[in-house]
Scaffold this motif. Structure first.
Motif, PDB file in Angstrom:
ATOM      1  N   GLY A  55     104.676 -71.634 -22.084  1.00  0.00           N
ATOM      2  CA  GLY A  55     104.422 -73.023 -21.728  1.00  0.00           C
ATOM      3  C   GLY A  55     103.740 -73.039 -20.376  1.00  0.00           C
ATOM      4  O   GLY A  55     104.233 -72.450 -19.416  1.00  0.00           O
ATOM      5  N   ARG A  77     103.954 -62.495 -19.366  1.00  0.00           N
ATOM      6  CA  ARG A  77     105.299 -62.734 -19.907  1.00  0.00           C
ATOM      7  C   ARG A  77     105.258 -62.820 -21.432  1.00  0.00           C
ATOM      8  O   ARG A  77     106.193 -62.391 -22.116  1.00  0.00           O
ATOM      9  CB  ARG A  77     105.884 -64.012 -19.289  1.00  0.00           C
ATOM     10  CG  ARG A  77     107.374 -64.161 -19.543  1.00  0.00           C
ATOM     11  CD  ARG A  77     107.970 -65.307 -18.755  1.00  0.00           C
ATOM     12  NE  ARG A  77     107.400 -66.587 -19.150  1.00  0.00           N
ATOM     13  CZ  ARG A  77     107.669 -67.738 -18.532  1.00  0.00           C
ATOM     14  NH1 ARG A  77     108.476 -67.756 -17.478  1.00  0.00           N
ATOM     15  NH2 ARG A  77     107.123 -68.865 -18.941  1.00  0.00           N
ATOM     16  N   LEU A 239     115.558 -66.474 -17.890  1.00  0.00           N
ATOM     17  CA  LEU A 239     114.104 -66.313 -17.926  1.00  0.00           C
ATOM     18  C   LEU A 239     113.557 -66.270 -16.499  1.00  0.00           C
ATOM     19  O   LEU A 239     113.967 -67.055 -15.652  1.00  0.00           O
ATOM     20  CB  LEU A 239     113.471 -67.481 -18.695  1.00  0.00           C
ATOM     21  CG  LEU A 239     111.997 -67.271 -19.026  1.00  0.00           C
ATOM     22  CD1 LEU A 239     111.825 -66.236 -20.145  1.00  0.00           C
ATOM     23  CD2 LEU A 239     111.337 -68.576 -19.445  1.00  0.00           C
ATOM     24  N   ILE A 242     108.179 -68.820 -13.843  1.00  0.00           N
ATOM     25  CA  ILE A 242     106.981 -68.720 -12.991  1.00  0.00           C
ATOM     26  C   ILE A 242     107.027 -69.807 -11.909  1.00  0.00           C
ATOM     27  O   ILE A 242     106.596 -69.595 -10.778  1.00  0.00           O
ATOM     28  CB  ILE A 242     105.721 -68.793 -13.883  1.00  0.00           C
ATOM     29  CG1 ILE A 242     105.675 -67.546 -14.777  1.00  0.00           C
ATOM     30  CG2 ILE A 242     104.450 -68.905 -13.038  1.00  0.00           C
ATOM     31  CD1 ILE A 242     104.732 -67.616 -15.946  1.00  0.00           C
TER      32      ILE A 242
HETATM   33  C1  LIG Z   1     115.060 -70.996 -20.440  1.00  0.00           C
HETATM   34  C2  LIG Z   1     113.982 -71.322 -19.471  1.00  0.00           C
HETATM   35  N1  LIG Z   1     114.189 -71.053 -18.174  1.00  0.00           N
HETATM   36  C3  LIG Z   1     113.238 -71.337 -17.248  1.00  0.00           C
HETATM   37  C4  LIG Z   1     112.044 -71.918 -17.602  1.00  0.00           C
HETATM   38  C5  LIG Z   1     111.001 -72.186 -16.566  1.00  0.00           C
HETATM   39  O1  LIG Z   1     110.012 -71.214 -16.656  1.00  0.00           O
HETATM   40  P1  LIG Z   1     108.532 -71.514 -16.143  1.00  0.00           P
HETATM   41  O2  LIG Z   1     108.663 -71.920 -14.725  1.00  0.00           O
HETATM   42  O3  LIG Z   1     107.823 -70.218 -16.286  1.00  0.00           O
HETATM   43  O4  LIG Z   1     108.012 -72.582 -16.999  1.00  0.00           O
HETATM   44  C6  LIG Z   1     111.802 -72.239 -18.937  1.00  0.00           C
HETATM   45  C7  LIG Z   1     110.570 -72.900 -19.320  1.00  0.00           C
HETATM   46  O5  LIG Z   1     109.649 -72.305 -19.697  1.00  0.00           O
HETATM   47  C8  LIG Z   1     112.785 -71.924 -19.887  1.00  0.00           C
HETATM   48  O6  LIG Z   1     112.573 -72.201 -21.179  1.00  0.00           O
END
Ligand SMILES: Cc1ncc(COP(=O)(O)O)c(C=O)c1O
Length: 335
Positions: A55, A77, A239, A242
């Protein structure tokens, strides 16, 4: 014609991108107008959750140009997630080229410059073809769908209330660190339980001891301490966001906060003056309260975004929308 999005909901754009992996090779991919897919009912993605996704967003700047934020990190990723699920990697160049192509093709759907609206980009990969037994699929599809979006949580950047989940989304040494569909299916029960009880979302604890904060269903957690530290959990089952990575950099470089990745015990919330959820969709959403086993902890900044969180929010969105300089090479401007 620029579309005005309504919250974080899907509005179909003109075109989606589809690329096929057959006999060990990805094809070049093409744009298609329908967002419906025809695949075998025996596809591994449907039965065994052999699916991963990403995303990210495209932002319209004040001068009308469109830019992407940290697309290379999403591409990397995506490779990690694919590897873990025994799926083929999409080469980094292929991923970035496809994202640019589909955003350009749907340029009219990138909302006007504004603090909240953007074009959400959802790349994903599915195992297709027929498999009855449990083994990796014979073929794969790499697809990108886009949609104009506004804020993830309802309303403005008002603090949200969270309910701690008694259930886990991922195992200690399982799939929590990769962005795979199964994690999200596993989190729905806890999420809907929280929503039904009147909370914005649930907060997961570590699956081993259920004493430490992990993350929300679609965002990382951070807290700002009384002595100016940016603290975020360190765990193998969350996760690597980013957005959180970016905030750690901005907190340290621009606000002079000490950045700590450490255990955050659910019984030790008093250390924080501010708390937030961060992610591509959530951007930075302040957390007003956390309820755990019937006890509600309210943060001092529970009625509006705290001062430090606001500084981080302004810095991050300033770079994403092209109002602030990007000394980190995070931005890709589309030509
Ligand atoms: C479980 C989870 N944690 C954290 C995030 C935030 O990640 P990012 O900042 O890479 O969008 C997301 C969204 O993508 C997520 O699904």
């Amino acid at each position: 014609m620029h579309v005005k999005p309504k919250g974080f909901t899907y509005t179909k754009a003109d075109l989606i991108y589809i690329s096929h992996y057959v006999d060990g090779h990805w094809d070049e991919g093409r744009l298609e107008s329908s967002d419906e897919l025809t695949i075998s009912g025996l596809s591994t993605s449907l039965h065994y959750a052999q699916e991963c996704f990403e995303g990210l967003k495209a932002y319209r700047r004040k001068d009308g140009k469109i830019q992407l934020f940290r697309v290379i990190d999403n591409a990397k990723r995506f490779q990690m997630s694919a590897n873990y699920l025994m799926m083929p990697e999409v080469p980094i160049d292929h991923f970035i080229k496809a994202v640019k192509q589909v955003v350009k093709a749907n340029e009219a759907y990138v909302p006007d410059y504004g603090p909240k609206d953007s074009l959400y980009i959802r790349p994903f990969m599915i195992g297709v073809g027929h498999n009855l037994g449990l083994r990796p699929a014979p073929k794969y599809m790499f697809i990108i769908v886009v949609s104009p979006v506004g804020s993830y949580f309802n309303g403005e950047a008002k603090p949200v209330d969270l309910l701690v989940s008694p259930y886990d989304r991922a195992a200690h040494k399982g799939t929590g660190h990769v962005k795979v569909g199964g994690n999200y299916a596993a989190s729905l029960h806890a999420q809907m339980r929280a929503v039904k009880a009147g909370y914005a979302d649930c907060l997961f604890l570590d699956p081993l001891t259920h004493t430490k904060i992990e993350e929300l269903g679609a965002a990382n957690f951070f807290g700002i301490t009384k002595d100016n530290k940016y603290v975020t959990p360190n765990s193998p089952s969350i996760l690597d966001s980013i957005t959180n990575r970016s905030l750690k950099t901005l907190a340290s470089d621009h606000i002079g906060l000490e950045v700590l990745e450490s255990d955050i015990f659910i019984n030790d919330l008093n250390q924080f003056t501010e708390a937030g959820a961060c992610g591509t969709a959530a951007v930075i959403t302040p957390i007003g309260s956390i309820t755990h086993e019937g006890i509600k902890h309210t943060f001092p900044s529970s009625s509006q975004m705290g001062e430090t969180t606001k500084k981080l929010y302004d810095l991050l969105t300033g770079i994403q929308f092209g109002d602030e300089k990007d000394p980190y090479g995070w931005i890709t401007v589309l030509d």
